[in-house]
Design a protein around this motif. Structure first.
Motif, PDB file in Angstrom:
ATOM      1  N   GLU A   1      -1.143  -0.522  13.953  1.00  0.00           N
ATOM      2  CA  GLU A   1      -0.176   0.319  14.309  1.00  0.00           C
ATOM      3  C   GLU A   1       1.102  -0.558  13.641  1.00  0.00           C
ATOM      4  O   GLU A   1       2.161   0.184  13.228  1.00  0.00           O
ATOM      5  N   ALA A   2       1.279  -1.856  13.829  1.00  0.00           N
ATOM      6  CA  ALA A   2       2.220  -2.566  13.238  1.00  0.00           C
ATOM      7  C   ALA A   2       2.277  -2.639  12.006  1.00  0.00           C
ATOM      8  O   ALA A   2       3.476  -2.619  11.215  1.00  0.00           O
ATOM      9  N   ASP A   3       1.035  -2.488  11.190  1.00  0.00           N
ATOM     10  CA  ASP A   3       1.056  -2.386   9.703  1.00  0.00           C
ATOM     11  C   ASP A   3       1.985  -1.011   9.297  1.00  0.00           C
ATOM     12  O   ASP A   3       2.647  -1.126   8.348  1.00  0.00           O
TER      13      ASP A   3
ATOM     14  N   ALA B   1       4.108   0.523  11.183  1.00  0.00           N
ATOM     15  CA  ALA B   1       5.549   0.580  11.196  1.00  0.00           C
ATOM     16  C   ALA B   1       6.052  -0.168  10.173  1.00  0.00           C
ATOM     17  O   ALA B   1       7.352   0.181   9.727  1.00  0.00           O
ATOM     18  N   ALA B   2       5.357  -1.335   9.641  1.00  0.00           N
ATOM     19  CA  ALA B   2       6.111  -2.119   8.767  1.00  0.00           C
ATOM     20  C   ALA B   2       6.258  -1.175   7.352  1.00  0.00           C
ATOM     21  O   ALA B   2       7.260  -1.443   6.683  1.00  0.00           O
ATOM     22  N   MET B   3       4.967  -0.394   7.004  1.00  0.00           N
ATOM     23  CA  MET B   3       5.154   0.353   5.899  1.00  0.00           C
ATOM     24  C   MET B   3       6.255   1.469   5.906  1.00  0.00           C
ATOM     25  O   MET B   3       7.117   1.580   4.937  1.00  0.00           O
ATOM     26  N   ARG B   4       6.466   2.055   7.161  1.00  0.00           N
ATOM     27  CA  ARG B   4       7.290   2.886   7.481  1.00  0.00           C
ATOM     28  C   ARG B   4       8.921   2.351   7.389  1.00  0.00           C
ATOM     29  O   ARG B   4       9.786   2.916   6.505  1.00  0.00           O
TER      30      ARG B   4
ATOM     31  N   LYS C   1      -3.520   5.917   3.162  1.00  0.00           N
ATOM     32  CA  LYS C   1      -5.100   5.325   3.589  1.00  0.00           C
ATOM     33  C   LYS C   1      -4.910   5.225   5.092  1.00  0.00           C
ATOM     34  O   LYS C   1      -6.081   5.720   5.626  1.00  0.00           O
ATOM     35  N   ALA C   2      -4.043   4.877   5.429  1.00  0.00           N
ATOM     36  CA  ALA C   2      -3.850   4.356   7.129  1.00  0.00           C
ATOM     37  C   ALA C   2      -3.899   5.773   7.911  1.00  0.00           C
ATOM     38  O   ALA C   2      -4.749   5.852   8.616  1.00  0.00           O
TER      39      ALA C   2
END
Length: 586
Positions: free
Chosen positions: A247-249, A251-254, A276-277
């Motif tokens: 979920e942290a990934d 959030a970082a991509m957003r 992909k996520a």
């Protein structure tokens, strides 16, 4: 009026001293250059610029070299090369002009000119790192990759504390398929500069190719920790296929996508990774939206016209008739070593290669660019491929086959057979049959919607420019099928079709069929292909290190509501499928 009298008189005493020294040797260009450099160091920019202008006036070819460099940086390679030639004509020993001309010529595909200029540069200045760097680039462009490695190794020996030199050597090792050497060189670069994002990406890719997934992931994760806007690192994590984002990934991509300063490339890569996520968490609508946005972002940066693809296919079909091929049968090189795997991307070609490369007699060469380069070189008196073949003699066809074999030599290893798994070679099947009549050709197929959508959601490192728009992708697929129908008509029985679904549903039977076609005895290792230790440098590298699984069949159905247009476009191809393939995954 003397130069000093024309200078701005509002300069410091130190500046005047430098200018007087330069004027004392008024015709000595190097004196004016030294003055310009010294003036710049003490902050006298106006005086420095005027001194440099005097240097340019006196130094043969310097003005042309400076203008050429500007054009080079702006992307005008032809204009830059022309100006570099002027600089070389004025001063044949101008090493910078020679090395820059080598770089521009290599980028333009003018191999011989690039090599000649690069070789002259290192002859004149054998201890000049930039000259060796340019020569290395020219050698790599000419596919003399072992020599390119040696050139970049020379740069490293001259500048051992330069992390960029180590990174370039690593990239040369990658091109040479020497992944162990690439790993050493990337690690040397990172030891000197631990926060080098490009070296982290490079090392991660090497680890992925070697099947060391945990180390690859660690490299990519370190890169996004250091550079959260590194969209390519996010995509590389997604491209591991087996990696699952947190979920942290997400959030970082957003956050990256919300950042207006993010580059178009970073946004496109991140959109694909985010897709992909979402897909992994079964949010298929959100996944499709993210893939589509990423595709549109990337498509805007590409030049692609279906009309040129269609025109080339028609020209190829008009030349390679049954009579044309029959009249030239057996004229090529008789070496049986090559095994070509062709088809659309994401159709199981890497699986077929992995099965064959698990055999003791076969080496996996991967996706080789040899044939494509040979076609681009094939022009005479304004006539190009394929029409130029009408004037080829038996010797020409044989020599062309021998040239392919020679260029592929480093991929053969010590095994009698090797694989060229370049998908787009499907357009050159007729040529392969003439220049290498004993080569085997395998057409890797998969359900058209699985193949097409698999390509659509893949951010390819290069090529496949048709795959970022569903309509263009569908048109290309149908053109591929038309050309394959042509080859099967004029070369009946010459190409073996292998369907991914059949391989998944009946692995042993299809594996034996594949080996029989290639003239190879069955070996159990080919069934246990996922245990084979070898470098795999494609999007499927992690998947072919696992046993076959049926859940991969019909994966497109999860996105069916978004693929109605593509499904209608591919209706002719879908209708021709055997029911067990057409309904796979239903």
């Amino acid at each position: 009026m003397c130069f000093m009298a024309a200078m701005n008189t509002n300069v410091t005493p130190d500046a005047w001293a430098l200018l007087r020294q330069a004027e004392a040797s008024a015709s000595d260009a190097s004196a004016w250059l030294k003055a310009a450099q010294a003036l710049s160091r003490i902050g006298e920019q106006a005086a420095s610029e005027q001194a440099f202008a005097r240097y340019v006036d006196l130094a043969p070819g310097r003005k042309a070299l400076a203008e050429g460099s500007q054009r080079h940086q702006a992307g005008d390679l032809e204009g830059a090369a022309r100006l570099y030639r002027e600089a070389i004509a004025a001063d044949p020993r101008n090493v910078d002009a020679l090395r820059l001309f080598a770089l521009a010529s290599a980028a333009l595909g003018h191999r011989n000119e690039a090599l000649a200029a690069g070789r002259e540069a290192i002859t004149i200045a054998p201890n000049y790192p930039a000259a060796w760097d340019a020569f290395g680039v020219a050698l790599a462009e000419a596919e003399r990759v072992e020599d390119a490695v040696q050139a970049f190794a020379r740069v490293v020996s001259l500048t051992p504390q330069n992390p960029t030199a180590h990174a370039k050597l690593a990239h040369a090792f990658v091109i040479a398929d020497e992944m162990e050497g690439a790993e050493r060189a990337y690690r040397a670069a990172l030891q000197l500069r631990p926060d080098d994002g490009m070296s982290l990406l490079g090392l991660g890719t090497v680890m992925k190719t070697l099947g060391r997934a945990d180390e690859a992931i660690a490299c990519f994760r370190r890169c996004v920790e250091l550079y959260p806007q590194a969209g390519e690192a996010w995509w590389n994590l997604a491209n591991m296929k087996t990696y699952r984002f947190t979920e942290a990934d997400v959030a970082a991509m957003r956050a990256l996508l919300d950042d207006s300063t993010a580059s178009p490339s970073a946004r496109a890569n991140t959109l694909y990774a985010l897709g992909k996520a979402y897909e992994d968490s079964k949010q298929y609508d959100a996944a499709f939206a993210s893939y589509a946005q990423g595709a549109a972002q990337h498509r805007a940066s590409l030049r692609y016209e279906f009309a040129s693809v269609e025109s080339m296919s028609q020209r190829v079909a008009s030349v390679f008739t049954r009579d044309f091929i029959a009249a030239r049968k057996g004229q090529g090189c008789a070496d049986p070593a090559p095994i070509f795997i062709v088809g659309m991307p994401r159709s199981g070609s890497t699986l077929v290669e992995q099965i064959l490369a698990s055999h003791s007699l076969v080496g996996g060469g991967g996706e080789l660019s040899i044939l494509g380069r040979m076609l681009s070189e094939m022009t005479n008196a304004g006539i190009s491929y394929p029409e130029i073949l009408r004037d080829f003699t038996a010797d020409d066809f044989r020599e062309m086959g021998e040239t392919y074999i020679k260029r592929a030599e480093r991929h053969r290893g010590d095994r009698p057979y090797f694989i060229d798994k370049t998908p787009q070679n499907f357009g050159s099947i007729g040529l392969i049959a003439l220049i290498l009549p004993k080569a085997k050709i395998i057409d890797a197929r998969r359900h058209p919607l699985d193949s097409c959508f698999g390509s659509f959601k893949q951010m390819f490192a290069q090529g496949q420019t048709y795959s970022y728009d569903l309509d263009e992708l569908g048109r290309f697929y149908l053109q591929y099928e038309r050309l394959m129908q042509h080859w099967n008509s004029v070369l009946p029985g010459h190409v073996l079709r292998v369907d991914y679904e059949d391989m998944v549903l009946d692995q042993e039977r299809q594996t034996r069929r594949l080996l029989d076609y290639c003239g190879l005895q069955f070996e159990p290792a080919c069934l246990n292909f996922h245990e084979t230790q070898r470098a795999v440098n494609t999007a499927s590298s992690e998947q072919v290190r696992q046993p076959l699984y049926k859940s991969s069949l019909g994966a497109w159905r999860r996105f069916a509501p978004h693929l109605k247009g593509l499904e209608a476009q591919l209706a002719p191809a879908l209708a021709a499928l055997p029911p067990h393939i057409r309904n796979a995954g239903a």
